[in-house]
Every structure is written in C-alpha cells, then in structure tokens.
Design an enzyme around this catalytic site. Sequence first.
Site, PDB file in Angstrom:
ATOM      1  N   ARG A 123     -10.472   0.033  14.610  1.00  0.00           N
ATOM      2  CA  ARG A 123     -10.563   0.858  13.403  1.00  0.00           C
ATOM      3  C   ARG A 123     -11.554   0.230  12.425  1.00  0.00           C
ATOM      4  NH1 ARG A 123      -4.417   1.453  11.358  1.00  0.00           N
ATOM      5  NH2 ARG A 123      -4.923  -0.720  10.898  1.00  0.00           N
ATOM      6  N   TYR A 173      13.573  30.821   7.692  1.00  0.00           N
ATOM      7  CA  TYR A 173      12.347  31.541   8.018  1.00  0.00           C
ATOM      8  C   TYR A 173      12.238  31.786   9.523  1.00  0.00           C
ATOM      9  CZ  TYR A 173      10.387  30.981   3.339  1.00  0.00           C
ATOM     10  OH  TYR A 173      10.154  31.059   1.983  1.00  0.00           O
ATOM     11  N   LYS A 229       0.834  -1.196   0.000  1.00  0.00           N
ATOM     12  CA  LYS A 229       0.000   0.000   0.000  1.00  0.00           C
ATOM     13  C   LYS A 229       0.868   1.244   0.000  1.00  0.00           C
ATOM     14  CE  LYS A 229      -0.400  -0.112   5.046  1.00  0.00           C
ATOM     15  NZ  LYS A 229      -1.319  -0.144   6.208  1.00  0.00           N
ATOM     16  N   MET A 272      10.085  24.871   1.794  1.00  0.00           N
ATOM     17  CA  MET A 272       9.410  24.063   0.787  1.00  0.00           C
ATOM     18  C   MET A 272      10.383  23.298  -0.097  1.00  0.00           C
ATOM     19  SD  MET A 272       6.615  25.151  -2.113  1.00  0.00           S
ATOM     20  CE  MET A 272       5.421  25.720  -0.898  1.00  0.00           C
TER      21      MET A 272
END
Length: 378
Positions: free
Chosen positions: A144, A265, A46, A318
């Site tokens: 779940r 930043y 998966k 980013m």
Amino acid sequence: MIDVVTSSPSPESAPATLTIDLAALAANWRLLRDRSGAPDCAAVVKADAYGIGIEPAVGALHQAGCRTFFVAHHGEAVRVRATAPDATVYVLNGLLPGASAAFVRDGIRPVIGSFDELADWAEASRDAGRRLPAAIHVDTGMNRLGFQPDEVERLAADPRLGAIEPALLMSHLTSADEPEKPASRLQVEAFDRARAALPGVPASLANSSGHFLDPTPAYDVARAGYALYGGNPVPGHPNPMRPVVRLEARIVQTRTIPAGTPVGYGGAWTAKAPRRLATISVGYADGYLRQASATDAHDGGAALVAGRLCPFAGRVSMDLIVLDVTDVPEAEARRGSVATLIGDALDIDEVGRRAGTIGYEMLTGLGRRYGRRYLDAA
C-alpha cells in the site's frame, strides 16, 4: 462565513446511548505495553480513536502513560497535539505535496514512504535550519505505502536522508491475526534486512495482533490499535482485552403480527408464525450497517433485551431497526425498555460477524447521533 457547532445529544434525550469505558481503554493499553516488552508502546488513535473520540481517548491514554500516538491525517494529529502537548505524533498516511509547512508548524512527524516525500521533508529541514524528525516506512508485504524492499539500499545511500532525522523505521504486518500463515515470519525477515541497511534507527513492527505472535516482534516501539478498543487480537481464542464500547437503544414501539406478515423495506423478512416486534431508533445513518439486515434467506444482526438474544426482523433502515422480541416477557420488552446492540454476548467482533464485516468497520462507523457517556479513566 457561518460558524457551525455540532455536538452529540445528551444520553438522557437520545434514543440510543454509546457508553465508552476509558478505564478499560487505559487498562488495555497497559496490558499491551507489558506484553510487548518494547521500551515504548504507542497508541493508534486514527479514525477519531476508532470512533470513540480522539480527545477523551488521548487524554485517558496519556494519563495512563502513553506518550507516542499514530494517526492517519494531519488534522487528527493536530487534535492529538492539543490534548497531549508533550506527545510524539506520527501521521501514517504520509506527506502530501505542500503539507510540510503545516507539519513543521504543528510539531508533527510524517511517516515517509517515498523518495518524493523524502525530498519534500529534506527541503523543509533545510528551510527550518535543523534535521526534522520523521518515520521511514518500509513495505514488507502490504503493498500500500512505503519504500519497496529493493529501494532500501538506494534510500540508505540517498544524501537527502542525512538532511532529516530518521526517528523511526517501521512496517506493518499483514496477517498477524493468522499466526499459522508464514506471512509474519517472512515480513520480520524482510524488516530485519531493512534494519541492517539503516542501522541505529529505532524500529516498530508489532500491531495489536503482533503483540501475541510467538516470538513477539516488538522492537523499540509497539503499536497498539484495534485491541485498545476491545477488539480481539487473537481471533478464535478468548479475548484478553476489556470491552470499551457499549451501545444501547430504547424501544420506541412494540406490536404483535400474525404469521405471513412482511416487515421492513421490500418485505424481505416474513413472520413464519405470530411474532412480537420491537422497533429501536438506530439505523445505518448511525453507522449500524444495512448489511446487518435480516431477510427470509439470511440471518442478520441481533440485540439483547433482558439478557435474551433478539434477532433483527427485516432490513436495517436509515433510522430504525426492528427486533423480534417474541421470547422476551412483555413486561421486559416494552416502550422504553433497553436493547443492547454492542455489549455482553454481543461484543464488537460478534457484531461485525453478524453484519458480514469486521468489528473495525462497525466500531469506526459509530455515528454522532448517539448520546455519548464516558466512564472516567481515573
């Protein structure tokens, strides 16, 4: 309609390269197969095979002898089926309303965990004129998905169960990587009660860490996931798995800054002394999490340059990460030099720890902007 074609950049042109060792992947599957002692060892592929790519992963695992695969979604199952037409493919996340026809068409088995799903699959079986195979999921503690323990007796008596072919009875261990907890023993006991209520159905319980429990609850089908891709199934102990993923980036630029200079930043990291910095072209857009940022109050991620550990300086942005390469000779940390973000001393679990998360999240989030290089499984 506009056709959009996406592809990864070539390793030669990309600022960062993800190398995926398919031979190591196959070797890990063989190790887990042999350790489990189960007649069948399935591969969980998966999340795009935990980020390394379904097609190459399934191809390598199929070549190694794997014939059973688990995915999360129908679309992933279709990709597995295209790569390994003779494989058995299960969809872990169940059967959504209206999805039965697509499962039947593509020869894919749902993992059924509710009476509504059972009703849909029984109807699909009647329409197909044959008992369609599916897995039955019994919840033994995860809470779940799956039939709850007090529903199993009712399930066993439900005539709709006779309309389908229960090909597998499965559950999922919650704490196999923490063997000191009683959870796994209690889950095995609950699972055995479900097996007694549904006799004759092949059973599956062991996940990656479950292969290393004593005793190992492998039953008929073991399910290998994270450990296939190099993750450590026995935290706190030496990793028995071979590393599969290596992430390397080239340095874009270097500079020297005086003490007191902020970086990144928000100026969250400040040089406490003169430092030499190197910037690499990787960031959170590439799946390298922002929470791996380094600040004055918190050590974050790191990379290896010329074998030396170089901590991050400032926030992960980013597209860029700044490294402190002060301790690396200038000749070995310059424009074009390689920084290893995953590999060697920085295995996937250590990378996850430094980012305040787990290796699973780092691995499955690796982006498509890397140049990808596959080492042949042969």
